[in-house]
Design a protein around this motif. Structure first.
Motif, PDB file in Angstrom:
ATOM      1  N   ASN A 186       0.865  -1.182   0.000  1.00 42.56           N
ATOM      2  CA  ASN A 186       0.000   0.000   0.000  1.00 42.56           C
ATOM      3  C   ASN A 186       0.908   1.241   0.000  1.00 42.56           C
ATOM      4  OD1 ASN A 186       0.896   0.399   2.620  1.00 42.56           O
ATOM      5  ND2 ASN A 186      -1.031  -0.114   3.597  1.00 42.56           N
ATOM      6  N   THR A 222      -1.284  -0.278  -4.043  1.00 49.17           N
ATOM      7  CA  THR A 222      -2.668   0.134  -3.784  1.00 49.17           C
ATOM      8  C   THR A 222      -2.647   1.518  -3.124  1.00 49.17           C
ATOM      9  OG1 THR A 222      -2.741  -0.964  -1.627  1.00 49.17           O
ATOM     10  CG2 THR A 222      -3.469  -2.249  -3.531  1.00 49.17           C
ATOM     11  N   GLY A 224      -5.525   3.128  -1.558  1.00 46.87           N
ATOM     12  CA  GLY A 224      -6.776   3.372  -0.838  1.00 46.87           C
ATOM     13  C   GLY A 224      -7.905   3.764  -1.776  1.00 46.87           C
ATOM     14  N   ALA A 225      -8.601   4.853  -1.458  1.00 46.05           N
ATOM     15  CA  ALA A 225      -9.769   5.294  -2.225  1.00 46.05           C
ATOM     16  C   ALA A 225      -9.422   5.723  -3.649  1.00 46.05           C
ATOM     17  CB  ALA A 225     -10.449   6.439  -1.497  1.00 46.05           C
ATOM     18  N   GLY A 227      -7.294   3.906  -5.799  1.00 43.83           N
ATOM     19  CA  GLY A 227      -7.223   2.745  -6.697  1.00 43.83           C
ATOM     20  C   GLY A 227      -5.895   2.036  -6.622  1.00 43.83           C
ATOM     21  N   PHE A 242     -13.394   1.836  -7.085  1.00 45.73           N
ATOM     22  CA  PHE A 242     -14.837   2.026  -7.249  1.00 45.73           C
ATOM     23  C   PHE A 242     -15.327   2.920  -6.105  1.00 45.73           C
ATOM     24  CE2 PHE A 242     -13.943  -1.910  -9.455  1.00 45.73           C
ATOM     25  CZ  PHE A 242     -14.713  -1.792 -10.600  1.00 45.73           C
ATOM     26  N   VAL A 246     -17.874   4.199   2.634  1.00 41.44           N
ATOM     27  CA  VAL A 246     -16.968   3.443   3.499  1.00 41.44           C
ATOM     28  C   VAL A 246     -17.553   3.273   4.904  1.00 41.44           C
ATOM     29  CG1 VAL A 246     -14.664   3.405   4.534  1.00 41.44           C
ATOM     30  CG2 VAL A 246     -14.984   4.315   2.246  1.00 41.44           C
ATOM     31  N   ALA A 252      -8.954  -4.080   3.835  1.00 44.72           N
ATOM     32  CA  ALA A 252      -9.127  -3.709   2.417  1.00 44.72           C
ATOM     33  C   ALA A 252      -7.977  -4.271   1.579  1.00 44.72           C
ATOM     34  CB  ALA A 252      -9.202  -2.194   2.275  1.00 44.72           C
ATOM     35  N   GLY A 253      -6.764  -4.078   2.082  1.00 46.03           N
ATOM     36  CA  GLY A 253      -5.603  -4.583   1.341  1.00 46.03           C
ATOM     37  C   GLY A 253      -5.611  -6.107   1.256  1.00 46.03           C
ATOM     38  N   LEU A 278     -10.054  -4.610  -7.196  1.00 48.66           N
ATOM     39  CA  LEU A 278     -10.585  -3.296  -6.797  1.00 48.66           C
ATOM     40  C   LEU A 278     -12.059  -3.423  -6.392  1.00 48.66           C
ATOM     41  CD1 LEU A 278      -9.018  -1.066  -9.610  1.00 48.66           C
ATOM     42  CD2 LEU A 278      -8.469  -0.934  -7.175  1.00 48.66           C
ATOM     43  N   ALA A 281     -12.244  -5.292  -2.981  1.00 47.91           N
ATOM     44  CA  ALA A 281     -11.804  -4.419  -1.884  1.00 47.91           C
ATOM     45  C   ALA A 281     -12.830  -3.314  -1.629  1.00 47.91           C
ATOM     46  CB  ALA A 281     -10.432  -3.834  -2.205  1.00 47.91           C
TER      47      ALA A 281
HETATM   48  P1  ADP Z   1      -4.468  -1.325   3.049  1.00 51.12           P
HETATM   49  O1  ADP Z   1      -5.824  -1.769   3.479  1.00 51.12           O
HETATM   50  O2  ADP Z   1      -3.470  -2.434   2.997  1.00 51.12           O
HETATM   51  O3  ADP Z   1      -3.968  -0.110   3.775  1.00 51.12           O
HETATM   52  P2  ADP Z   1      -5.304   0.355   0.817  1.00 51.12           P
HETATM   53  O4  ADP Z   1      -5.784   1.370   1.795  1.00 51.12           O
HETATM   54  O5  ADP Z   1      -4.392   0.824  -0.277  1.00 51.12           O
HETATM   55  O6  ADP Z   1      -4.592  -0.898   1.507  1.00 51.12           O
HETATM   56  O7  ADP Z   1      -6.599  -0.307   0.151  1.00 51.12           O
HETATM   57  C1  ADP Z   1      -6.502  -1.441  -0.691  1.00 51.12           C
HETATM   58  C2  ADP Z   1      -7.546  -1.363  -1.760  1.00 51.12           C
HETATM   59  O8  ADP Z   1      -8.830  -1.301  -1.118  1.00 51.12           O
HETATM   60  C3  ADP Z   1      -7.492  -0.120  -2.642  1.00 51.12           C
HETATM   61  O9  ADP Z   1      -6.620  -0.295  -3.745  1.00 51.12           O
HETATM   62  C4  ADP Z   1      -8.939  -0.021  -3.091  1.00 51.12           C
HETATM   63  O10 ADP Z   1      -9.177  -0.932  -4.125  1.00 51.12           O
HETATM   64  C5  ADP Z   1      -9.709  -0.506  -1.871  1.00 51.12           C
HETATM   65  N1  ADP Z   1     -10.147   0.625  -1.050  1.00 51.12           N
HETATM   66  C6  ADP Z   1      -9.599   1.078   0.088  1.00 51.12           C
HETATM   67  N2  ADP Z   1     -10.262   2.169   0.551  1.00 51.12           N
HETATM   68  C7  ADP Z   1     -11.259   2.391  -0.328  1.00 51.12           C
HETATM   69  C8  ADP Z   1     -12.300   3.369  -0.438  1.00 51.12           C
HETATM   70  N3  ADP Z   1     -12.429   4.355   0.461  1.00 51.12           N
HETATM   71  N4  ADP Z   1     -13.155   3.286  -1.494  1.00 51.12           N
HETATM   72  C9  ADP Z   1     -13.028   2.296  -2.416  1.00 51.12           C
HETATM   73  N5  ADP Z   1     -12.070   1.354  -2.372  1.00 51.12           N
HETATM   74  C10 ADP Z   1     -11.196   1.401  -1.354  1.00 51.12           C
END
Ligand code: ADP
Length: 305
Positions: A186, A222, A224-225, A227, A242, A246, A252-253, A278, A281
């Motif tokens: 991430n 990744t 988070g929100a 992509g 998408f 939330v 999510a990861g 995506l 998650a």
């Molecule tokens: P981690 O949970 O390991 O910190 P991320 O925050 O990068 O990883 O989230 C992983 C994936 O989860 C993102 O690439 C996305 O696909 C999805 N995701 C996370 N937060 C959101 C969000 N607010 N809206 C939509 N998808 C999300």
């Protein structure tokens, strides 16, 4: 065509989850409501994959205690193959304290318990469960010498290797890095590995270049929100997350990694596998919990219609 065999290596924890109005500041006491959930990065990833219709194997270590028994049961019920898992008399199962605020943000403290005691020879034994043409997924909760050993087995067993470097730790050998097919950090982990602050797709491209210098065949960051960003020697692209409402970003990861691996096992292209990850998650963050928030393939297909 049947899916490729899939095996996860990683941690299992009993999550003690408190829902709180907002995350506390140091010294503050807050009221919250407690729920116990099965969790741990490796276990969450294996469950995310199992929900998508593959029968993944999972290697982890758990204690011979009530927590361990309920964790094993949760994995079985989700459709994960548990034959490789070590149940360890005299050791305690991993546990995690998870605080989730009303805005979906979280704070986590982990006691790894039996997860911390994985040795290279235990990995060697577990690797007997890696089938021909398999995809192997590893996260970084396992001790690094065990990971170095697992990654070295790639040249003997010939599996494809997805490495989710979470939580980032020092000591992975350069030979091990060169055996990684996909490294999937991430934003925080990408920063810890490369020194590049990842805040958008441009900075992700910069970080991905530095990740590839470590030796993996491809980098998949990744954001988070926002992509995810993909780079290998011949292609780079970004795919947007998408938009969803939330509720809880826990796991999510893990949802993303489990779904990416399951989609490759289902022989989707890399781009299609990332798109599916995506979607999985995104659905995961609309639900509370870790393993309980992993969507079924039916729910994902409906979401993508
Ligand atoms: P981690 O949970 O390991 O910190 P991320 O925050 O990068 O990883 O989230 C992983 C994936 O989860 C993102 O690439 C996305 O696909 C999805 N995701 C996370 N937060 C959101 C969000 N607010 N809206 C939509 N998808 C999300």
């Amino acid at each position: 065509m049947s899916p490729r065999p899939l095996m996860f290596f990683g941690t299992t924890n009993l999550d003690l989850c408190f829902n709180v109005e907002r995350l506390p500041t140091p010294g503050e006491s807050l009221m919250g409501s407690l729920k116990q959930n099965a969790g741990g990065k490796g276990a969450n990833q294996a469950v995310a994959a199992a929900r998508l219709g593959v029968r993944p194997s999972f290697y982890t270590r758990i204690g011979d205690d009530d927590a361990g028994r309920s964790l094993l049961q949760a994995l079985r019920e989700a459709g994960v193959r548990v034959e490789a898992i070590e149940v360890c008399p005299g050791e305690i199962s991993g546990s995690a304290l998870v605080l989730v605020g009303d805005d979906g943000s979280n704070m986590i403290v982990i006691d790894p318990g039996a997860n911390a005691n994985v040795t290279p020879s235990m990995v060697e034994k577990a690797a007997e469960f890696i089938e021909r043409d398999a995809i192997v997924v590893a996260e970084m909760g396992m001790p690094v010498p065990a990971l170095n050993h697992l990654f070295a087995l790639k040249s003997i067993k010939g599996f494809d290797l997805i490495f989710n470097p979470a939580p980032v730790r020092a000591g992975l050998s350069s030979a091990a890095w060169r055996n990684v097919d996909f490294v999937t950090p991430n934003q925080t982990e990408a920063f810890e590995l490369t020194g590049v602050q990842v805040h958008d797709f441009d900075s992700a491209a910069h970080a991905a270049g530095k990740l590839l210098d470590l030796g993996p065949r491809a980098a998949l960051i990744t954001l988070g929100a926002q992509g995810a960003y993909y780079a290998d020697a011949s292609a780079t692209f970004a795919l947007r997350a998408f938009p969803v409402k939330v509720v809880d970003t826990t796991a999510a990861g893990d949802a993303f990694n489990g779904a990416f691996a399951a989609s490759l096992a289902h022989r989707l292209s890399i781009r299609e596998a990332i798109k599916k990850a995506l979607a999985v998650a995104a659905l995961c963050v609309t639900r509370r919990g870790a393993q309980s928030s992993m969507p079924s393939s039916w729910a994902v297909d409906e979401f993508l219609k």
